[in-house]
Scaffold this motif. Structure first.
Motif, PDB file in Angstrom:
ATOM      1  N   ALA A 108       0.018  12.474   6.768  1.00  0.00           N
ATOM      2  CA  ALA A 108      -0.711  12.374   5.501  1.00  0.00           C
ATOM      3  C   ALA A 108      -0.521  10.983   4.886  1.00  0.00           C
ATOM      4  CB  ALA A 108      -0.237  13.455   4.527  1.00  0.00           C
ATOM      5  N   ALA A 109       0.694  10.450   4.957  1.00  0.00           N
ATOM      6  CA  ALA A 109       0.951   9.117   4.424  1.00  0.00           C
ATOM      7  C   ALA A 109       0.188   8.066   5.232  1.00  0.00           C
ATOM      8  CB  ALA A 109       2.456   8.827   4.449  1.00  0.00           C
ATOM      9  N   TYR A 110       0.146   8.259   6.550  1.00  0.00           N
ATOM     10  CA  TYR A 110      -0.572   7.337   7.442  1.00  0.00           C
ATOM     11  C   TYR A 110      -2.073   7.375   7.117  1.00  0.00           C
ATOM     12  CZ  TYR A 110      -1.491   5.132  12.076  1.00  0.00           C
ATOM     13  OH  TYR A 110      -1.870   4.299  13.115  1.00  0.00           O
ATOM     14  N   ASP A 111      -2.616   8.575   6.955  1.00  0.00           N
ATOM     15  CA  ASP A 111      -4.032   8.711   6.628  1.00  0.00           C
ATOM     16  C   ASP A 111      -4.341   8.067   5.273  1.00  0.00           C
ATOM     17  OD1 ASP A 111      -4.380  10.083   8.982  1.00  0.00           O
ATOM     18  OD2 ASP A 111      -4.457  12.070   8.058  1.00  0.00           O
ATOM     19  N   GLY A 112      -3.435   8.242   4.322  1.00  0.00           N
ATOM     20  CA  GLY A 112      -3.624   7.649   3.000  1.00  0.00           C
ATOM     21  C   GLY A 112      -3.696   6.134   3.063  1.00  0.00           C
ATOM     22  N   TYR A 113      -2.851   5.546   3.906  1.00  0.00           N
ATOM     23  CA  TYR A 113      -2.875   4.093   4.143  1.00  0.00           C
ATOM     24  C   TYR A 113      -4.206   3.676   4.754  1.00  0.00           C
ATOM     25  CZ  TYR A 113      -1.962  -0.111   6.961  1.00  0.00           C
ATOM     26  OH  TYR A 113      -2.043  -1.341   7.568  1.00  0.00           O
ATOM     27  N   ASN A 114      -4.622   4.368   5.788  1.00  0.00           N
ATOM     28  CA  ASN A 114      -5.857   3.994   6.479  1.00  0.00           C
ATOM     29  C   ASN A 114      -7.063   4.000   5.532  1.00  0.00           C
ATOM     30  OD1 ASN A 114      -5.309   3.260   9.146  1.00  0.00           O
ATOM     31  ND2 ASN A 114      -5.130   5.395   9.809  1.00  0.00           N
ATOM     32  N   GLU A 115      -7.053   4.953   4.624  1.00  0.00           N
ATOM     33  CA  GLU A 115      -8.198   5.120   3.721  1.00  0.00           C
ATOM     34  C   GLU A 115      -8.058   4.317   2.425  1.00  0.00           C
ATOM     35  OE1 GLU A 115      -7.975   9.316   3.179  1.00  0.00           O
ATOM     36  OE2 GLU A 115      -8.383   9.751   5.310  1.00  0.00           O
ATOM     37  N   HIS A 116      -6.901   3.733   2.192  1.00  0.00           N
ATOM     38  CA  HIS A 116      -6.674   3.019   0.930  1.00  0.00           C
ATOM     39  C   HIS A 116      -7.600   1.801   0.834  1.00  0.00           C
ATOM     40  CE1 HIS A 116      -4.661   0.732  -2.232  1.00  0.00           C
ATOM     41  NE2 HIS A 116      -4.065   1.852  -2.568  1.00  0.00           N
ATOM     42  N   ILE A 162       0.855  -1.188   0.000  1.00  0.00           N
ATOM     43  CA  ILE A 162       0.000   0.000   0.000  1.00  0.00           C
ATOM     44  C   ILE A 162       0.893   1.240   0.000  1.00  0.00           C
ATOM     45  CG2 ILE A 162      -1.729   1.284   1.321  1.00  0.00           C
ATOM     46  CD1 ILE A 162      -2.789  -1.430   2.321  1.00  0.00           C
ATOM     47  N   PRO A 163       0.576   2.225  -0.850  1.00  0.00           N
ATOM     48  CA  PRO A 163       1.427   3.424  -0.941  1.00  0.00           C
ATOM     49  C   PRO A 163       1.634   4.091   0.424  1.00  0.00           C
ATOM     50  CG  PRO A 163      -0.141   3.398  -2.749  1.00  0.00           C
ATOM     51  CD  PRO A 163      -0.525   2.264  -1.840  1.00  0.00           C
ATOM     52  N   GLY A 164       2.866   4.491   0.670  1.00  0.00           N
ATOM     53  CA  GLY A 164       3.204   5.175   1.918  1.00  0.00           C
ATOM     54  C   GLY A 164       3.794   4.269   2.968  1.00  0.00           C
ATOM     55  N   VAL A 165       3.574   2.958   2.838  1.00  0.00           N
ATOM     56  CA  VAL A 165       4.076   2.004   3.834  1.00  0.00           C
ATOM     57  C   VAL A 165       5.578   1.777   3.620  1.00  0.00           C
ATOM     58  CG1 VAL A 165       3.974  -0.372   4.673  1.00  0.00           C
ATOM     59  CG2 VAL A 165       1.855   0.860   4.092  1.00  0.00           C
ATOM     60  N   GLU A 184       6.214   1.942   8.910  1.00  0.00           N
ATOM     61  CA  GLU A 184       6.520   3.350   9.147  1.00  0.00           C
ATOM     62  C   GLU A 184       5.943   4.208   8.034  1.00  0.00           C
ATOM     63  OE1 GLU A 184      10.655   2.468  11.629  1.00  0.00           O
ATOM     64  OE2 GLU A 184      10.726   3.775   9.885  1.00  0.00           O
ATOM     65  N   PHE A 185       5.554   5.418   8.412  1.00  0.00           N
ATOM     66  CA  PHE A 185       5.056   6.410   7.461  1.00  0.00           C
ATOM     67  C   PHE A 185       5.880   7.681   7.591  1.00  0.00           C
ATOM     68  CE2 PHE A 185       1.450   3.715   8.615  1.00  0.00           C
ATOM     69  CZ  PHE A 185       1.065   3.276   7.367  1.00  0.00           C
ATOM     70  N   ALA A 186       6.064   8.365   6.474  1.00  0.00           N
ATOM     71  CA  ALA A 186       6.862   9.589   6.496  1.00  0.00           C
ATOM     72  C   ALA A 186       6.196  10.656   7.353  1.00  0.00           C
ATOM     73  CB  ALA A 186       7.077  10.109   5.075  1.00  0.00           C
ATOM     74  N   ASP A 187       4.874  10.701   7.298  1.00  0.00           N
ATOM     75  CA  ASP A 187       4.140  11.732   8.023  1.00  0.00           C
ATOM     76  C   ASP A 187       2.675  11.318   8.177  1.00  0.00           C
ATOM     77  OD1 ASP A 187       3.018  12.112   5.472  1.00  0.00           O
ATOM     78  OD2 ASP A 187       4.382  13.774   5.046  1.00  0.00           O
TER      79      ASP A 187
END
Lengths: 96, 96
Positions: B62-70, B32-35, B57-60
């Motif tokens: 926004a990346a964590y939120d993107g993962y959660n919503e993917h 998943i993008p960001g992971v 790990e996530f860079a920030d």
């Protein structure tokens, strides 16, 4: 490799000098033989009540045991951990 | 950097094909993008009752939120996590 982690909450108020002093004292654990990749961490998930974490890695069980028995670790647990930590959970991982 | 971890126990018997299949399915989260730095882990401390862990790990945020919503994460939670996980605890860390 064994990754030893502990997530915890202090008895001290957030932002207090006592909190800072405890976290500073925790740095000393990194100098105990066998400890690799020591990290001090802020716990940021709202899904648990813990505030802080320490993480470290050991090459093997012997290194982990050596850390547990080391006088500097025993002293830290006795003099800082027991009186200053309100709640904690130890979680240890081995990659699969 | 935000390190997202979850420690968990499965409903499946230890050593069962269902257990292996779940852990294998978990590998897909790494795509998943960001992971970053995705790990599958065995929990080995006797001081808690959990058996497994995932760490990433996530860079920030926004990346964590993107993962959660993917959609791939949403589907994994719905189709595998909810029916197969008996107990879990999420712990997220930021280095200090």
């Amino acid at each position: 490799m064994i990754r030893h982690t502990v997530v915890f909450t202090l008895r001290h108020p957030t932002g207090s000098p006592e909190e800072e002093a405890f976290l500073e004292a925790g740095r000393g654990l990194a100098d105990i033989p066998g400890v690799e990749r020591f990290e001090r961490l802020r716990q940021v998930s709202g899904k648990n009540g813990y505030a802080w974490g320490f993480s470290m890695e050991f090459a093997d069980r012997a290194a982990y045991d050596g850390y547990n028995e080391h006088p500097a670790h025993v002293a830290f647990v006795r003099d800082r951990w027991v009186p200053e930590v309100a709640d904690f959970l130890e979680i240890d991982y081995v990659p699969i």
